[in-house]
Design a protein around this motif. Structure first.
Motif, short mmCIF file in Angstrom:
data_model
loop_
_atom_site.label_atom_id
_atom_site.label_comp_id
_atom_site.label_asym_id
_atom_site.label_seq_id
_atom_site.Cartn_x
_atom_site.Cartn_y
_atom_site.Cartn_z
N GLN A 1 0.82 -1.21 0.00
CA GLN A 1 0.00 0.00 0.00
C GLN A 1 0.86 1.26 0.00
O GLN A 1 0.52 2.25 -0.65
N ALA A 2 1.98 1.23 0.71
CA ALA A 2 2.82 2.43 0.80
C ALA A 2 3.60 2.68 -0.48
O ALA A 2 3.96 3.83 -0.77
N SER A 3 3.85 1.64 -1.26
CA SER A 3 4.65 1.82 -2.48
C SER A 3 3.79 2.16 -3.69
O SER A 3 4.31 2.26 -4.79
N GLY A 4 2.52 2.38 -3.50
CA GLY A 4 1.65 2.79 -4.60
C GLY A 4 1.94 4.22 -5.02
O GLY A 4 2.68 4.95 -4.37
N VAL A 5 1.34 4.61 -6.10
CA VAL A 5 1.59 5.96 -6.64
C VAL A 5 1.17 7.04 -5.65
O VAL A 5 1.96 7.93 -5.35
#
Length: 115
Positions: free
Chosen positions: A42-46
């Protein structure tokens, strides 16, 4: 002449408690690993995560650890079957919390992302 120790005052070896806690600890560790994986994805999403998203998902990582430590401290001096029951109930609590986190993320996930 040796004095016999009453049965109620005998101490049991610590290895059965450690073995049982270790076996259950593997399941708790899987819950932590799953929460870490979900947090990273979730944190590495755009858009990334906002403060509420970080708080919720970091608590989802910490919650199984907190429950495991509490269960072991609560039942370590009890008979083995009671320790197993307390650890199993704690694992059920962790599973229900994880399902709640997933349900919230899938239904109201837009409140967790963005700056």
């Amino acid at each position: 002449m040796t004095a016999s120790v009453p049965t109620s005052e005998r101490t049991r070896p610590t290895w059965p408690v450690a073995l049982l806690a270790g076996l259950f600890g593997l399941f708790y560790a899987y819950a932590v690993w799953t929460a870490v994986d979900f947090l990273i994805s979730q944190a590495s999403g755009v858009p990334g995560l906002n403060g509420a998203g970080w708080a919720l998902l970091l608590f989802a990582v910490a919650f199984p650890i907190i429950v495991f430590v509490a269960a072991v401290l609560l039942a370590r001096r009890r008979p083995l079957w009671q320790l197993a029951v307390v650890l199993l109930v704690g694992l059920g609590l962790v599973a229900v919390f994880w399902i709640d986190v997933l349900a919230f993320a899938f239904t109201s996930g837009e409140t967790l992302i963005g700056v």
